[in-house]
Design an enzyme around this catalytic site. Structure first.
Site, PDB file in Angstrom:
ATOM      1  N   CYS A  44       0.840  -1.196   0.000  1.00 43.90           N
ATOM      2  CA  CYS A  44       0.000   0.000   0.000  1.00 43.90           C
ATOM      3  C   CYS A  44       0.876   1.248   0.000  1.00 43.90           C
ATOM      4  O   CYS A  44       2.099   1.173   0.108  1.00 43.90           O
ATOM      5  CB  CYS A  44      -0.954   0.012   1.188  1.00 43.90           C
ATOM      6  N   ASP A  87       8.826  25.282 -33.238  1.00 46.98           N
ATOM      7  CA  ASP A  87       9.949  25.726 -34.059  1.00 46.98           C
ATOM      8  C   ASP A  87       9.501  25.529 -35.511  1.00 46.98           C
ATOM      9  O   ASP A  87       8.682  24.647 -35.793  1.00 46.98           O
ATOM     10  CB  ASP A  87      11.168  24.857 -33.742  1.00 46.98           C
ATOM     11  N   ASP A 102      17.248  24.194 -30.399  1.00 43.24           N
ATOM     12  CA  ASP A 102      15.980  24.150 -29.674  1.00 43.24           C
ATOM     13  C   ASP A 102      16.153  23.637 -28.243  1.00 43.24           C
ATOM     14  O   ASP A 102      15.225  23.738 -27.436  1.00 43.24           O
ATOM     15  CB  ASP A 102      14.981  23.223 -30.392  1.00 43.24           C
TER      16      ASP A 102
END
Length: 747
Positions: free
Chosen positions: A19, A436, A636
């Site tokens: 759990c 881009d 980029d």
């Protein structure tokens, strides 16, 4: 700004967690190990990802927390096997044993309660004490055989002051069992009217929860199916040229530089570049694209993809853990093992959940013992056991990671890699998608788009002469013109007396004819009046032509431009349809950029942006909300890292991909839509799971405590509670499986 951790994390498989409270305790133990900078534990994958620290010290810390850890094997070594397969087999065996022993106890005891003639006949046939002893033997085997796992883990955890789900089961089933043992062998210790047995409750509780665990293990096995499928895609052997012979070698023995032969229908062993032959290759495994891709000499091939038709040889460039498939598997596993921001809140709640349930069970017993009707202690015990048994922290712990696991796996099948699981949550909230231009919205390769001729010249004649001259030049425009001539299968003459005037143009003689190619300024001595209208139209379209003159007469205006990708316009339209703002960021001049944006239907253009300025442009766009940036080039990388969600086109550079949160395999912009679809579906699924897990506990724990008894006389049998608890976890894991059916979006 996104942070990218560069140290290689250690992955550890953990057994024994049941759990969310287990998860947080393991994390806390790992964080105490010297040198550890971060630790993330995932309940669905049963795996910890740790940065820093010594491996043995980490395993020791896990053991001290009450669990067993082992270093995760390399993905290409485990052949798609998942440890949940073993869990399911062991649990199936234990469910059968527990079921065979529990069923007679349950049937006999329930029928005795519900049908008095049966009770009379049974006690006439078998004395009550003998029957109770038989129940005791069967239940003892169930609890201390298949059910021992709950006591073995739950009781030590309780004694350490760190109770978890097993503790609840051990307390609930153990209390019902011990009360029954006293009623069977020392009834004088109990008040008159309270001498009842609950063997059937103890046995059924353990059996039902084992059934739930078994179903959960089966479902978890399916949850990891995407990874297993990727692992199965790896070829086992390769036909390699060694010492002038072709030998079949295990994939582990292939090294970079080997020449590998591939026949029709065979899997490509590793990444490489074709050196001989041609074929069509099914790359759906990495790109989601169903149509085979044509491959000729010089084309790149990817390990794990399928050769469908011809034969070819290729030069191995990347092997082992460096291949694209191995990297994809690593990325998916890392994303599946990650945590969303929402998971931290869930973990903190569930850390206190189990102690709160135990306190509530004690309170329930006390209230019933003091204020309940006779037999008050029996009512108190039954309701306290029901509270312990019905509470389901495992459903809360599985709600988020199971959905992440299935969602990121399905995304990989659709050609979308979530390198960071957080991107799943963030992408759903995106308001702006910035692109881009070059290589992302466009092909990134200049191509001949227009050849406007003077009436005195023929198309093929001009193209052949110009291409013969441009074949001598290394300029991108020259390469595009030469490629167009090659595509048209034109025969080119030999250029002589070649002269290049940097930045202006070139001149040469081809088959005795003087050919000049260059700007309007370079050929300014010629008459451009016949091309005035064409020049004006091209300028309006944002196109800048070069001109060709043959024997000092203007022959043609030539436009070389970067063409738009086929899917770009449809992707932009689809993004608008779901309410997102689109922006194009380009280093091109404003006029050219605006023409392309207009063709695509993009909302806003940021033109003449230098690579260094992209980061500040992304920051400015945050005024509109969460920003996703899609790019492919090395310039980029900073923008991909700065954006809330950086999406790299997979055909781009390694730097761009490393800086991104999401990678689109194969370079198809439609992957942006798939990424958004998976993100939205996964987050919706997570909220469904959390709503069920928390709602279930909030509604049923008070019911188990007996709040409806004073008004309606309704009590919840612990056995029903055990069944409900088991089904709660199964529901959460099964609901997550629905994410496997997410359809790919085609723009």
């Amino acid at each position: 700004m996104n942070e990218h951790v560069h140290s290689k994390p250690l992955s550890i498989d953990i057994t024994g967690m049941t759990c969310a409270s287990c998860v947080l305790r393991v994390e806390k133990s790992l964080l105490k190990v010297p040198g550890v900078t971060s630790a993330s534990v995932n309940l669905a994958t049963e795996r910890a990802t740790v940065h820093g620290g010594d491996g043995d010290a980490l395993l020791s810390a896990i053991a001290k927390a009450g669990y067993t850890g082992s270093k995760t094997p390399e993905v290409h070594d485990h052949g798609g096997h998942h440890h949940h397969d073993e869990d399911a087999a062991i649990l199936r065996r234990d469910v059968l044993i527990a079921g065979v022993l529990t069923l007679p106890v349950f049937v006999l005891e329930m029928l005795s309660h519900l049908y008095m003639p049966f009770h009379m006949a049974l006690t006439a046939l078998v004395p009550t004490q003998v029957l109770w002893v038989a129940y005791f033997i069967a239940t003892s085997i169930v609890l201390f055989g298949p059910g021992w796992r709950f006591f073995k883990v739950g009781i030590p955890a309780l004694l350490r002051g760190a109770p978890e789900m097993n503790s609840l089961v051990a307390l609930g089933a153990g209390a019902a069992y011990l009360y029954s043992v006293v009623a069977t062998f020392a009834p004088q210790l109990l008040p008159e009217g309270t001498r009842y047995i609950y063997y059937e409750a103890a046995a059924v509780i353990v059996t039902l929860i084992l059934v739930g665990r078994w179903l959960e293990a089966l479902a978890k096995g399916r949850t990891g199916e995407a990874i297993q499928r990727l692992v199965r895609e790896q070829a086992k052997t390769a036909r390699v040229q060694r010492d002038g012979k072709t030998v079949e070698l295990p994939i582990e023995q292939v090294v970079a530089g080997d020449i590998i032969l591939v026949r029709p229908g065979e899997k490509i062993a590793v990444d490489g570049e074709i050196v001989d032959g041609s074929s069509h290759v099914d790359e759906s495994m990495i790109s989601g694209e169903s149509l085979p891709v044509s491959k000729t000499v010089g084309a790149a091939v990817v390990g794990g993809t399928l050769n469908t038709s011809g034969s070819f040889s290729f030069h191995a460039t990347k092997v082992g853990g460096d291949t694209m498939l191995a990297q994809i598997i690593r990325m998916v596993e890392e994303a599946q093992g990650g945590k969303l921001p929402i998971q931290g809140v869930v973990d903190k709640i569930t850390l206190w959940f189990v102690p709160a349930v135990i306190a509530l069970a004690v309170l329930t017993f006390g209230v019933w013992a003091v204020f309940g009707p006779e037999p008050a202690y029996t009512f108190g015990l039954v309701n306290a056991v029901a509270v312990l048994i019905i509470a389901c922290p495992c459903a809360m712990g599985l709600a988020v990671p199971t959905s992440i696991m299935v969602g990121t796996g399905r995304a990989a099948e659709l050609g979308v890699l979530f390198r960071k699981s957080e991107a799943l949550q963030q992408l759903r909230d995106a308001k702006v998608v910035a692109f881009d231009k070059t290589g992302t919205l466009t092909e990134g390769k200049p191509a001949l788009t227009d050849l406007i001729l003077d009436d005195d010249f023929e198309h093929d004649e001009v193209l052949a002469l110009v291409a013969a001259v441009e074949a001598k030049s290394e300029h991108p425009i020259a390469a595009a013109i030469a490629a167009a001539a090659e595509k048209a299968a034109l025969s080119l003459g030999v250029a002589t007396e070649f002269q290049s005037h940097a930045g202006n143009g070139v001149t040469a003689r081809v088959d005795g004819r003087l050919v000049s190619v260059g700007s309007q300024r370079y050929l300014g001595h010629l008459d451009f009046s016949d091309f005035a209208n064409a020049i004006e139209k091209l300028a309006d379209a944002g196109k800048t032509p070069v001109f060709a003159a043959i024997d000092d007469k203007l022959a043609a205006a030539i436009v070389v431009a970067d063409s738009i990708k086929p899917t770009s316009k449809a992707v932009i339209a689809a993004l608008h349809a779901i309410g997102l703002k689109t922006v194009m960021i380009s280093g091109d001049n404003r006029r050219t950029a605006e023409v392309i944006a207009r063709q695509l239907g993009i909302d806003e253009v940021r033109a003449e942006v230098l690579p260094a300025e992209k980061v500040s442009t992304i920051k400015a766009l945050r005024a509109f909300g969460v920003v996703a940036y899609v790019g492919d080039g090395i310039n980029d990388a900073p923008a991909l890292a700065e954006a809330d969600i950086g999406i790299a086109v997979g055909t781009g550079t390694d730097a761009a991909i490393e800086s991104a949160d999401v990678v689109l395999l194969g370079g198809d912009l439609g992957g942006v839509l798939n990424a958004l679809a998976v993100s939205r579906a996964t987050m919706r699924n997570i909220w469904e799971n959390l709503g069920w897990a928390f709602g279930y506990n909030v509604l049923l724990i008070p019911l188990a405590a007996g709040v409806l008894y004073p008004a309606f006389g309704i009590l919840l049998n612990p056995m029903i509670g055990a069944g409900a608890m088991a089904l709660s976890s199964v529901f959460v894991v099964s609901n997550a499986q629905r994410l496997r059916t997410i359809k790919g979006v085609r723009p």
